[in-house]
Each structure stands twice: as structure tokens, then as C-alpha cells.
Design a protein around this motif. Structure first.
Motif, short mmCIF file in Angstrom:
data_model
loop_
_atom_site.label_atom_id
_atom_site.label_comp_id
_atom_site.label_asym_id
_atom_site.label_seq_id
_atom_site.Cartn_x
_atom_site.Cartn_y
_atom_site.Cartn_z
N MET A 43 -25.17 7.95 -35.37
CA MET A 43 -24.33 9.03 -34.87
C MET A 43 -23.69 9.76 -36.03
O MET A 43 -22.97 9.17 -36.84
CB MET A 43 -23.25 8.47 -33.95
CG MET A 43 -23.78 7.81 -32.68
SD MET A 43 -24.64 8.97 -31.60
CE MET A 43 -23.32 10.13 -31.22
N ALA A 44 -23.99 11.06 -36.14
CA ALA A 44 -23.33 11.94 -37.09
C ALA A 44 -22.30 12.75 -36.30
O ALA A 44 -22.59 13.85 -35.84
CB ALA A 44 -24.34 12.85 -37.77
N GLY A 45 -21.12 12.18 -36.13
CA GLY A 45 -20.16 12.78 -35.20
C GLY A 45 -20.69 12.62 -33.78
O GLY A 45 -20.91 11.51 -33.30
N LYS A 46 -20.93 13.74 -33.09
CA LYS A 46 -21.50 13.71 -31.74
C LYS A 46 -23.01 13.88 -31.75
O LYS A 46 -23.64 13.84 -30.70
CB LYS A 46 -20.86 14.80 -30.89
CG LYS A 46 -19.36 14.60 -30.65
CD LYS A 46 -18.80 15.71 -29.77
CE LYS A 46 -17.30 15.50 -29.52
NZ LYS A 46 -16.74 16.58 -28.66
N ARG A 47 -23.58 14.08 -32.91
CA ARG A 47 -25.02 14.32 -33.03
C ARG A 47 -25.78 12.99 -33.14
O ARG A 47 -25.38 12.09 -33.88
CB ARG A 47 -25.32 15.18 -34.24
CG ARG A 47 -26.81 15.32 -34.58
CD ARG A 47 -27.01 16.21 -35.79
NE ARG A 47 -26.66 17.60 -35.47
CZ ARG A 47 -26.43 18.53 -36.38
NH1 ARG A 47 -26.47 18.23 -37.67
NH2 ARG A 47 -26.15 19.76 -36.01
N LEU A 48 -26.91 12.89 -32.43
CA LEU A 48 -27.81 11.77 -32.57
C LEU A 48 -28.82 12.06 -33.67
O LEU A 48 -29.39 13.17 -33.73
CB LEU A 48 -28.56 11.53 -31.26
CG LEU A 48 -27.78 10.88 -30.11
CD1 LEU A 48 -28.57 10.99 -28.81
CD2 LEU A 48 -27.49 9.43 -30.43
#
Length: 347
Positions: A43-48
Motif C-alpha cells: 500500500m502506497a497510501g491508498k494506492r495498491l
């Protein structure tokens, strides 16, 4: 047709593509990203962000409904990915590859590979070995043995404590560390109690400590005073493939559904009964409950409470062969598999 294929395997053939070193070849653009074989998700923040075979990297900003491919600078298989925040992350894989991103997985740069590592390790240990340092002599012998057949030694996991300090581990005792975000890496072969050069399959932290899991039930705990990973007895003789670390509980998991638990920062360990004897490839801590979810090669999700002692089993929607897992808000998880990647609800 068959004859021509056989001839191309033994004779020069204009139709036969020249060998391209995966370390020098960027990943190929592919279609159906959600159905590609993937090994890990982060998880890059809310990004998969997911990584997999042939250097494929894909990102999703809508909880896995759609995916876009990020160009990787290599075609080496990628097997692990870790982010410290929404922008900075690392991925590792075969051929000793370390990749880094500073834009949440959109673009990637190579920080290290097996060719550079071989030269770095020899240079690092040679001077000490020539001066009589026994640990450096042993490390130098291991380096020459491990890289005898080329830069193929794989890195199997990566973990960063913050944007600067991190470790990566791999086969045949491979371990490297950095204190500058991966701009430079140093070998740690002389700073771990692993004289047999056992495979190191996972590295994790999160409760104030840093831990490594490997074959033959090996667990190593970072002793910050000594700046060294010390071996800890677990009572297990099989292979651990991963670690899941909450604020108070550590779980090591692996071969044939083995799960071991520590509640004292990795000093002592005990076996945990789980409802499946199938090899576990991935595990994580759930965001909301501080419970655990482990996933196995049979497509099962093993859902545990915050104590890490009680587990129930659920079959995934598609029965895929799971390889990795990341936790999402709202009692959901993203799961990678040999068949692709999907989001599962734990409700």
C-alpha cells in the motif's frame, strides 16, 4: 514446424531471438493485469501496488477494480514490495534486484543488482579478510561461493523502518542493509548468527524490533546494541516463509500451515493451531482490529484475533493460489495469487 523449433534450439536461427539479460531489459507491456501472476502487494497510501513475474508492476487507485502498468527497469521476477509512505517504496526479486520508487509506484529505478552486489561484497570484505578478520574471511568465502554461477542469487523480502533505514534478505544467507534510503547498500553477512548461510525468506519490524525468518525454523532478532541479528530458538525445524508483526504480537508462518507466535518481542516462541495444514505464503495485520490474516496456496484465508492464538478459515471467492496479502480499510484485503490479484471482504 516442430523440426524448425528443434533446430533453433541447437543451431543459429534467424527466427530465434537473441538472449536479453533480464537485468538490462525493461519489463514488457502486458494486458489483463488483474490476471497476471503476482507475488506481492503493498500500500502506497491508498494506492495498491503489486509486483510479479518478468518484472511486471501494476498500480490501482480504485481498490483493485482497474489497474495500470508501471514500467520496471528489469525483467527479473519481483517477489516483494514495501512502502514507508504514499510515495517511497522498494521492491526486490531475482538476480539480486532492488528497485525504488519516489512517486508511489508510477516510476521505478534500479538501486542494486547481483552484478553490482558481487563487486560490492568482495570489496567490502576483502580488506578485512586479508588483515585476518575471521568473520570477514568467512563472509568472503560465502560471497565467492554464492556468486560463482553469476548474479542470479535472489532477494526474497524487503522492509524499511523509515525512509532511510532498511534491510533486504534472500537465498543462501543473503542480507543487505542501508541507512540512506538505498542509495548505498552494505552486506550484513558478518552481522547475523547464520554460519550455515540458511535461506532468509522474510524481514519485518513494527513493534520496535526487526526480525528475520528463514529455513529450519530460523528466527533472528536485531540486537541494536550489538548492531547484529542474533538467533532465537523457536522449536520448529521447517521453513518459515513470512512474518506478521502487530504492536504486541509476532507471527511467523510457513511450510504445511505452520504458525509460531511470540508475545515478548521475539525472545520466545510457541506453536499456534490453525485450521489448515497448507503452506502459508502471506500474512498481515488487519488495520481496524489489530487481528491477523494469513493466506495459503490453497486459496484459504486464515483469520485470527488480536492475540494471534485463535484462527478461523474461509475459502476465497475464486479458489486462487495465494502468494501475498495487504490489508485495506473496511475489513477488506488485497490478495495476490498465481492467477492474478483480487480484493476480498472479510465480513
Amino acid at each position: 514446424m516442430l523440426l524448425s523449433i528443434l533446430l533453433c534450439g541447437t543451431l543459429p536461427c534467424s527466427a530465434q531471438a537473441a538472449f536479453q539479460d533480464p537485468l538490462d531489459s525493461p519489463s514488457v507491456i502486458v494486458d489483463q493485469l488483474g490476471k497476471r501472476s503476482m507475488q506481492a502487494v503493498g500500500m502506497a497510501g491508498k494506492r495498491l501496488v503489486t509486483v510479479g513475474a518478468r518484472g511486471v508492476i501494476a498500480i490501482s487507485d480504485d481498490d483493485g477494480r482497474t489497474w495500470s502498468q508501471s514500467i520496471s527497469p528489469v525483467q527479473s521476477d519481483l517477489v516483494a514490495v514495501h512502502f514507508t509512505n504514499e510515495r517511497k517504496g522498494w521492491s526486490v526479486g531475482h538476480d539480486g534486484v532492488v528497485l525504488h520508487t519516489e512517486d508511489g509506484g508510477k516510476t521505478w529505478q534500479k538501486q542494486l543488482d547481483g552484478r553490482a552486489a558481487h563487486k560490492l561484497f568482495v570489496q567490502y570484505y576483502k580488506a578485512g579478510a586479508e588483515s585476518g578478520n575471521a568473520a570477514y574471511k568467512a563472509a568472503l568465502r560465502a560471497v565467492e561461493r554464492n556468486y560463482k554461477t553469476g548474479p542470479t542469487l535472489p532477494l526474497l523480502d524487503v522492509w524499511f523502518d523509515d525512509e532511510r533505514n532498511g534491510f533486504a534478505v534472500g537465498a543462501f544467507g543473503l542480507i543487505i542493509g542501508t541507512t540512506d534510503g538505498g542509495r548505498t547498500w552494505a552486506p550484513w553477512l558478518d552481522r547475523i548468527d547464520n554460519p550455515e548461510m540458511l535461506h532468509l525468506n522474510a524481514v519485518r519490524g513494527g513493534d520496535g524490533g526487526v526480525y528475520i525468518a528463514g529455513e529450519r525454523g530460523a528466527i533472528f532478532r536485531l540486537d541494536r546494541a550489538q548492531n547484529r541479528f542474533v538467533a532465537v530458538a523457536t522449536g520448529y525445524t521447517g521453513s518459515f516463509f513470512g512474518l506478521a508483526v502487530s504492536k504486541n504480537i509476532l507471527l511467523a508462518y510457513g511450510l504445511k500451515g505452520a504458525v509460531y507466535r511470540s508475545a515478548d518481542h521475539g525472545q520466545t516462541w510457541g506453536a499456534v493451531d490453525v485450521p489448515s495444514p497448507t503452506t502459508i505464503n502471506g500474512g498481515t495485520v488487519l488495520q481496524a482490529s489489530e487481528g491477523f490474516v494469513l493466506v495459503n496456496i490453497a486459496g484459504e484465508m486464515l483469520i485470527g484475533d488480536a492475540s494471534g492464538q485463535r484462527f478461523s478459515s474461509r475459502k476465497g471467492n475464486k479458489g486462487w493460489r495465494y502468494t501475498g496479502v495487504a490489508t485495506l480499510p473496511g475489513e477488506r484485503i488485497a490478495v495476490t495469487a498465481l492467477e492474478g490479484i483480487q480484493v476480498e471482504s472479510l465480513k
